[in-house]
Design a protein around this motif. Structure first.
Motif, PDB file in Angstrom:
ATOM      1  N   ILE A 112     -22.836  70.053  20.825  1.00 13.18           N
ATOM      2  CA  ILE A 112     -24.009  70.898  20.159  1.00 13.18           C
ATOM      3  C   ILE A 112     -23.760  72.452  20.328  1.00 13.18           C
ATOM      4  CG2 ILE A 112     -26.600  71.494  20.751  1.00 13.18           C
ATOM      5  CD1 ILE A 112     -27.216  68.568  20.823  1.00 13.18           C
ATOM      6  N   PRO A 113     -23.141  72.791  21.505  1.00 13.33           N
ATOM      7  CA  PRO A 113     -22.786  74.523  21.611  1.00 13.33           C
ATOM      8  C   PRO A 113     -22.112  74.715  20.550  1.00 13.33           C
ATOM      9  CG  PRO A 113     -22.883  73.357  23.832  1.00 13.33           C
ATOM     10  CD  PRO A 113     -23.100  72.285  22.845  1.00 13.33           C
ATOM     11  N   VAL A 114     -21.120  73.772  20.021  1.00 16.26           N
ATOM     12  CA  VAL A 114     -20.132  74.386  18.958  1.00 16.26           C
ATOM     13  C   VAL A 114     -20.824  74.486  17.858  1.00 16.26           C
ATOM     14  CG1 VAL A 114     -18.206  73.856  17.871  1.00 16.26           C
ATOM     15  CG2 VAL A 114     -18.095  73.471  20.198  1.00 16.26           C
ATOM     16  N   LEU A 115     -21.834  73.454  17.342  1.00 13.68           N
ATOM     17  CA  LEU A 115     -22.368  73.256  16.213  1.00 13.68           C
ATOM     18  C   LEU A 115     -23.504  74.115  15.968  1.00 13.68           C
ATOM     19  CD1 LEU A 115     -22.479  69.445  15.437  1.00 13.68           C
ATOM     20  CD2 LEU A 115     -20.630  71.228  14.670  1.00 13.68           C
ATOM     21  N   LEU A 116     -24.358  74.495  17.013  1.00  8.13           N
ATOM     22  CA  LEU A 116     -25.710  75.277  16.929  1.00  8.13           C
ATOM     23  C   LEU A 116     -25.487  76.589  16.305  1.00  8.13           C
ATOM     24  CD1 LEU A 116     -28.359  74.094  17.455  1.00  8.13           C
ATOM     25  CD2 LEU A 116     -28.396  75.147  19.729  1.00  8.13           C
ATOM     26  N   PRO A 117     -24.537  77.546  16.429  1.00  7.46           N
ATOM     27  CA  PRO A 117     -24.522  78.638  15.953  1.00  7.46           C
ATOM     28  C   PRO A 117     -24.532  78.401  14.288  1.00  7.46           C
ATOM     29  CG  PRO A 117     -23.192  78.724  17.761  1.00  7.46           C
ATOM     30  CD  PRO A 117     -23.453  77.343  17.549  1.00  7.46           C
ATOM     31  N   GLY A 118     -23.547  77.632  13.892  1.00  3.91           N
ATOM     32  CA  GLY A 118     -23.261  77.409  12.622  1.00  3.91           C
ATOM     33  C   GLY A 118     -24.727  76.865  11.845  1.00  3.91           C
TER      34      GLY A 118
ATOM     35  N   GLY B 180     -30.339  84.360  18.195  1.00  4.66           N
ATOM     36  CA  GLY B 180     -30.262  83.065  18.768  1.00  4.66           C
ATOM     37  C   GLY B 180     -28.777  82.770  18.651  1.00  4.66           C
ATOM     38  N   ALA B 181     -28.449  82.670  17.681  1.00  3.21           N
ATOM     39  CA  ALA B 181     -26.938  82.235  17.304  1.00  3.21           C
ATOM     40  C   ALA B 181     -25.901  82.962  18.309  1.00  3.21           C
ATOM     41  CB  ALA B 181     -26.472  82.348  15.876  1.00  3.21           C
TER      42      ALA B 181
ATOM     43  N   LEU C 140     -27.623  77.313  13.019  1.00  5.16           N
ATOM     44  CA  LEU C 140     -28.618  78.378  12.744  1.00  5.16           C
ATOM     45  C   LEU C 140     -28.264  79.471  11.722  1.00  5.16           C
ATOM     46  CD1 LEU C 140     -29.521  79.400  16.487  1.00  5.16           C
ATOM     47  CD2 LEU C 140     -30.935  78.008  15.008  1.00  5.16           C
ATOM     48  N   ALA C 141     -27.202  79.559  11.392  1.00  6.43           N
ATOM     49  CA  ALA C 141     -26.631  80.445  10.025  1.00  6.43           C
ATOM     50  C   ALA C 141     -27.137  79.591   8.817  1.00  6.43           C
ATOM     51  CB  ALA C 141     -25.159  80.763  10.213  1.00  6.43           C
ATOM     52  N   GLY C 142     -26.835  78.523   8.926  1.00  6.01           N
ATOM     53  CA  GLY C 142     -27.181  77.672   7.690  1.00  6.01           C
ATOM     54  C   GLY C 142     -28.733  77.681   7.394  1.00  6.01           C
ATOM     55  N   MET C 143     -29.606  77.585   8.748  1.00  7.01           N
ATOM     56  CA  MET C 143     -30.974  77.351   8.524  1.00  7.01           C
ATOM     57  C   MET C 143     -31.530  78.809   7.963  1.00  7.01           C
ATOM     58  SD  MET C 143     -32.220  74.789   9.354  1.00  7.01           S
ATOM     59  CE  MET C 143     -33.785  74.730   9.576  1.00  7.01           C
ATOM     60  N   SER C 144     -30.786  79.932   8.582  1.00  6.52           N
ATOM     61  CA  SER C 144     -31.451  81.216   7.715  1.00  6.52           C
ATOM     62  C   SER C 144     -31.224  81.219   6.534  1.00  6.52           C
ATOM     63  CB  SER C 144     -30.772  82.324   8.580  1.00  6.52           C
ATOM     64  OG  SER C 144     -29.481  82.338   8.747  1.00  6.52           O
ATOM     65  N   ILE C 145     -30.168  80.929   5.982  1.00  6.83           N
ATOM     66  CA  ILE C 145     -29.950  80.724   4.507  1.00  6.83           C
ATOM     67  C   ILE C 145     -30.984  80.035   3.854  1.00  6.83           C
ATOM     68  CG2 ILE C 145     -28.177  80.060   2.697  1.00  6.83           C
ATOM     69  CD1 ILE C 145     -26.129  80.627   4.522  1.00  6.83           C
ATOM     70  N   GLN C 146     -31.289  78.789   4.679  1.00  2.00           N
ATOM     71  CA  GLN C 146     -32.243  77.942   4.071  1.00  2.00           C
ATOM     72  C   GLN C 146     -33.599  78.586   3.944  1.00  2.00           C
ATOM     73  OE1 GLN C 146     -32.092  73.927   3.954  1.00  2.00           O
ATOM     74  NE2 GLN C 146     -30.017  74.670   3.450  1.00  2.00           N
ATOM     75  N   PHE C 147     -34.022  79.090   5.100  1.00  3.92           N
ATOM     76  CA  PHE C 147     -35.108  79.391   5.111  1.00  3.92           C
ATOM     77  C   PHE C 147     -35.643  80.910   4.114  1.00  3.92           C
ATOM     78  CE2 PHE C 147     -38.544  82.496   6.998  1.00  3.92           C
ATOM     79  CZ  PHE C 147     -39.619  81.502   7.195  1.00  3.92           C
ATOM     80  N   ALA C 148     -34.466  81.845   4.228  1.00  6.39           N
ATOM     81  CA  ALA C 148     -34.622  83.047   3.253  1.00  6.39           C
ATOM     82  C   ALA C 148     -34.684  82.411   1.625  1.00  6.39           C
ATOM     83  CB  ALA C 148     -33.593  83.961   3.387  1.00  6.39           C
ATOM     84  N   GLY C 149     -33.861  81.494   1.330  1.00  2.00           N
ATOM     85  CA  GLY C 149     -34.065  80.980   0.258  1.00  2.00           C
ATOM     86  C   GLY C 149     -35.518  80.408  -0.177  1.00  2.00           C
TER      87      GLY C 149
ATOM     88  N   ILE D 151     -40.711  89.531   6.493  1.00  2.00           N
ATOM     89  CA  ILE D 151     -41.017  88.215   6.967  1.00  2.00           C
ATOM     90  C   ILE D 151     -39.254  87.571   7.094  1.00  2.00           C
ATOM     91  CG2 ILE D 151     -41.539  85.786   6.730  1.00  2.00           C
ATOM     92  CD1 ILE D 151     -44.278  87.003   5.470  1.00  2.00           C
ATOM     93  N   THR D 152     -38.783  87.696   6.164  1.00  2.00           N
ATOM     94  CA  THR D 152     -37.325  87.001   5.914  1.00  2.00           C
ATOM     95  C   THR D 152     -36.573  87.835   6.692  1.00  2.00           C
ATOM     96  OG1 THR D 152     -37.822  87.086   3.523  1.00  2.00           O
ATOM     97  CG2 THR D 152     -35.602  86.244   4.194  1.00  2.00           C
ATOM     98  N   ALA D 153     -36.300  89.159   6.744  1.00  2.00           N
ATOM     99  CA  ALA D 153     -35.316  90.012   7.570  1.00  2.00           C
ATOM    100  C   ALA D 153     -35.803  89.505   9.135  1.00  2.00           C
ATOM    101  CB  ALA D 153     -35.689  91.417   7.492  1.00  2.00           C
ATOM    102  N   THR D 154     -37.240  89.359   9.703  1.00  2.00           N
ATOM    103  CA  THR D 154     -37.366  89.085  10.661  1.00  2.00           C
ATOM    104  C   THR D 154     -36.760  87.904  11.133  1.00  2.00           C
ATOM    105  OG1 THR D 154     -39.395  90.414  10.546  1.00  2.00           O
ATOM    106  CG2 THR D 154     -39.144  89.052  12.571  1.00  2.00           C
ATOM    107  N   ALA D 155     -36.963  86.732  10.357  1.00  2.00           N
ATOM    108  CA  ALA D 155     -36.319  85.350  10.518  1.00  2.00           C
ATOM    109  C   ALA D 155     -34.910  85.381  10.690  1.00  2.00           C
ATOM    110  CB  ALA D 155     -36.779  84.417   9.488  1.00  2.00           C
ATOM    111  N   LEU D 156     -34.274  86.200   9.887  1.00  2.00           N
ATOM    112  CA  LEU D 156     -32.824  86.346  10.026  1.00  2.00           C
ATOM    113  C   LEU D 156     -32.573  87.029  11.214  1.00  2.00           C
ATOM    114  CD1 LEU D 156     -31.723  87.319   6.159  1.00  2.00           C
ATOM    115  CD2 LEU D 156     -31.899  85.116   7.292  1.00  2.00           C
ATOM    116  N   ALA D 157     -33.200  88.140  11.467  1.00  2.00           N
ATOM    117  CA  ALA D 157     -32.831  88.588  12.802  1.00  2.00           C
ATOM    118  C   ALA D 157     -32.917  87.739  14.063  1.00  2.00           C
ATOM    119  CB  ALA D 157     -33.568  89.999  13.180  1.00  2.00           C
TER     120      ALA D 157
END
Lengths: 260, 301
Positions: free
Chosen positions: B217-223, B292-293, B225-234, B281-287
């Motif tokens: 999990i520690p290895v996967l989680l940053p990636g 976190g990552a 979260l990065a993927g999730m930010s693309i998802q959420f922003a989209g 909103i998007t920028a806050t979520a991305l930040a």
């Protein structure tokens, strides 16, 4: 075993929805579980009805122009940025990822719509605006791919080697650099083309009535005539599919180039 | 001693040459960067700044912050923001979990089949939102093929069908974009997961849950979260497919912007203010997600 069952399921998850419009577009009618008859009438309707045909032409012009614009903007810039050091390039590549996330197409459309309403640049509602909007939307993808191409070929060493053999700038470009980054440029061009052909959201905001693209036509036809809509949908699927086959081919060629 | 003086004299000369070369080089590069800077400046930066400024004026040109007050006081906009946040979170979660699952399976396949699966999952990226909407209407609309089949098998009346035109249906259609997108980001992350690390943890006597908790999990989680930010922003900006499925029947922030920018409720300064709120909103979520990552990455290291 269970791994392969899942694999088949995951392949079907993409394939089955994509097949629906294709089957629909070749059948005379489809009211029950199975479609009935075979016809090319709905494809014919794209070519013979003036409104559909014009929309197809507008889409092709817009997509090609957006690709050309992107090549003109990104290739020189990627070359220059790659020379300015890897730190800049890296930062700009990250920027190109974040840019469309923070400023989604919807926002870019809203902004473009109100920026160019007055002369000298009264572009809103014209074909130019649609081309510019598509170029802006495709830009982050194009930029990332082209910059990556320059970064992987070790442009500096190649250029110096060519220069030491007496090649001038034009010759270096023509015989050394362009052939090496060409797969990257082509991949980016295909991606921009495919995105542009299918773009609906921003187009519907900035296009007005003068520049109706194929997706705009499709949006009307979903309400009016599902059968013509199915042919347009299927056509757009073919465009995406073909671009992806070509991009995959270019990708494997690029990897082979790097390996040798 | 003589050596140092020689180099001290020589060095500035060499530097002076380098500087001249560099400036010549820079001039050429600035020229090459010109189309890029002009195009982005004129058609991306200027329109966005212009939109931000105009959102502070009413339609007659008088300065006002009413457009922003509206966003947070009018029930229609407040509902839109709430719906957008819920919808984007739900669709991102479905896409994030689904995509992680697909990527986890993909990296366990032989290279040939893995490449095939990943190429296939790159396909939806360029597909028009309308194409996907049409495909799902045929598949799962009121008289869609799957609905017909299920009804036939279980002898159900025609009033029973999977409702594509409500939130769960809309999320499911967007999953067709989101799951593949997440698959591509997570496949890269999974490939970075060093199997010898897991092996080492096992040899040191870690239980399966400990391997997951402290290694995987520690290895996967940053990636992730990065993927999730693309998802959420989209998903915050998405509206094409919804528009094709239900028109304006659903209230989303993106649909509100669209309708204020181009439909009967035409009010561009209001659309601008809504857009700025969407960006915020998007920028806050991305930040938040990137913060976190980074924290997680530091803790793992």
């Amino acid at each position: 075993m269970i791994r392969w069952v899942l694999f088949v399921f995951l392949v079907l998850y993409i394939i089955v929805p994509m097949l629906m419009p294709v089957i629909f577009s070749f059948s005379v009618f489809w009211q029950d579980i199975l479609p009935q008859g075979f016809t090319l009438r709905w494809y014919e309707a794209i070519l013979t009805r003036p409104a559909n045909y014009e929309a197809l032409m507008v889409s092709l012009i817009v997509a090609s122009s957006a690709v050309l614009l992107n090549i003109l903007i990104t290739v020189p810039a990627a070359y220059a940025l790659n020379r300015m050091g890897s730190k800049w390039g890296q930062r700009l590549r990250e920027g190109a990822i974040i840019l469309p996330l923070v400023f989604p197409p919807l926002v870019v459309g809203t902004a473009l719509l109100q920026a160019f309403t007055r002369p000298p640049l009264a572009l809103t509602g014209t074909l130019w605006m649609v081309i510019i909007a598509h170029a802006i939307l495709g830009f982050p993808f194009m930029f990332r791919i082209v910059l990556a191409a320059f970064q992987t070929i070790d442009e500096r060493t190649l250029s110096e080697a060519a220069a030491s053999l007496g090649a001038n700038l034009w010759q270096r470009m023509r015989y050394v650099l362009i052939p090496n980054v060409l797969p990257g440029i082509l991949s980016g061009a295909l991606l921009v083309f495919a995105i542009s052909m299918g773009e609906f959201e921003v187009t519907s905001m900035v296009a007005g009535f003068t520049a109706q693209t194929l997706p705009l036509r499709l949006f009307q036809q979903i309400r009016n005539d599902m059968r013509v809509a199915s042919a347009i949908t299927a056509f757009l699927i073919y465009v995406s599919f073909l671009s992806f086959i070509l991009m995959t081919y270019l990708g494997t060629r690029m990897r082979r180039l790097q390996a040798t | 001693m003589p050596d140092t003086t020689v180099t001290a004299v020589r060095k500035p000369v060499a530097r002076w040459w380098e500087v001249r070369q560099l400036t010549a080089l820079l001039r050429a590069e600035v020229l090459l960067l010109l189309p890029f800077v002009v195009f982005l400046g004129l058609f991306e930066v200027y329109p966005l700044v212009n939109m931000g400024i105009r959102s502070l004026f009413d339609q007659d040109g008088a300065f006002t912050i009413q457009n922003y007050v509206n966003v947070f006081t009018k029930p229609q906009f407040r509902t839109a923001i709430r719906n957008s946040l819920l919808f984007a979170s739900a669709a991102s979660l479905v896409g994030g979990i689904g995509g992680t699952f697909v990527a986890a399976l993909a990296v366990r396949l032989p290279p040939r089949w893995r490449n095939f699966l990943l190429s296939l999952y790159a396909l939806p990226m360029t597909l028009s939102g309308l194409v996907v909407a049409f495909a799902f209407i045929v598949l799962l609309g009121r008289n869609g093929v799957l609905n017909l089949i299920v009804r036939r098998i279980f002898a159900l009346p025609p009033t029973v069908y999977f409702n594509l035109y409500d939130w769960p249906g809309i999320v499911m259609v967007y999953a067709f974009f989101q799951i593949p997108l997440m698959t591509l980001s997570m496949a890269a992350v999974f490939e970075n997961l060093d199997p010898s690390l897991i092996e080492a943890a096992r040899n040191l006597g870690a239980r399966p849950w400990q391997v997951w908790r402290y290694v995987v999990i520690p290895v996967l989680l940053p990636g992730f979260l990065a993927g999730m930010s693309i998802q959420f922003a989209g998903m915050m900006g998405a509206f094409g497919t919804v528009l094709a499925l239900v028109g304006m029947a659903k209230n989303l922030l993106s649909l509100q912007i669209y309708s204020h920018a181009s439909e009967s409720t035409y009010n561009l300064p209001q659309a601008g203010a809504l857009s700025i709120v969407l960006i915020a909103i998007t920028a806050t979520a991305l930040a938040l997600l990137s913060w976190g990552a980074r924290r997680l990455a530091r803790r793992a290291a």
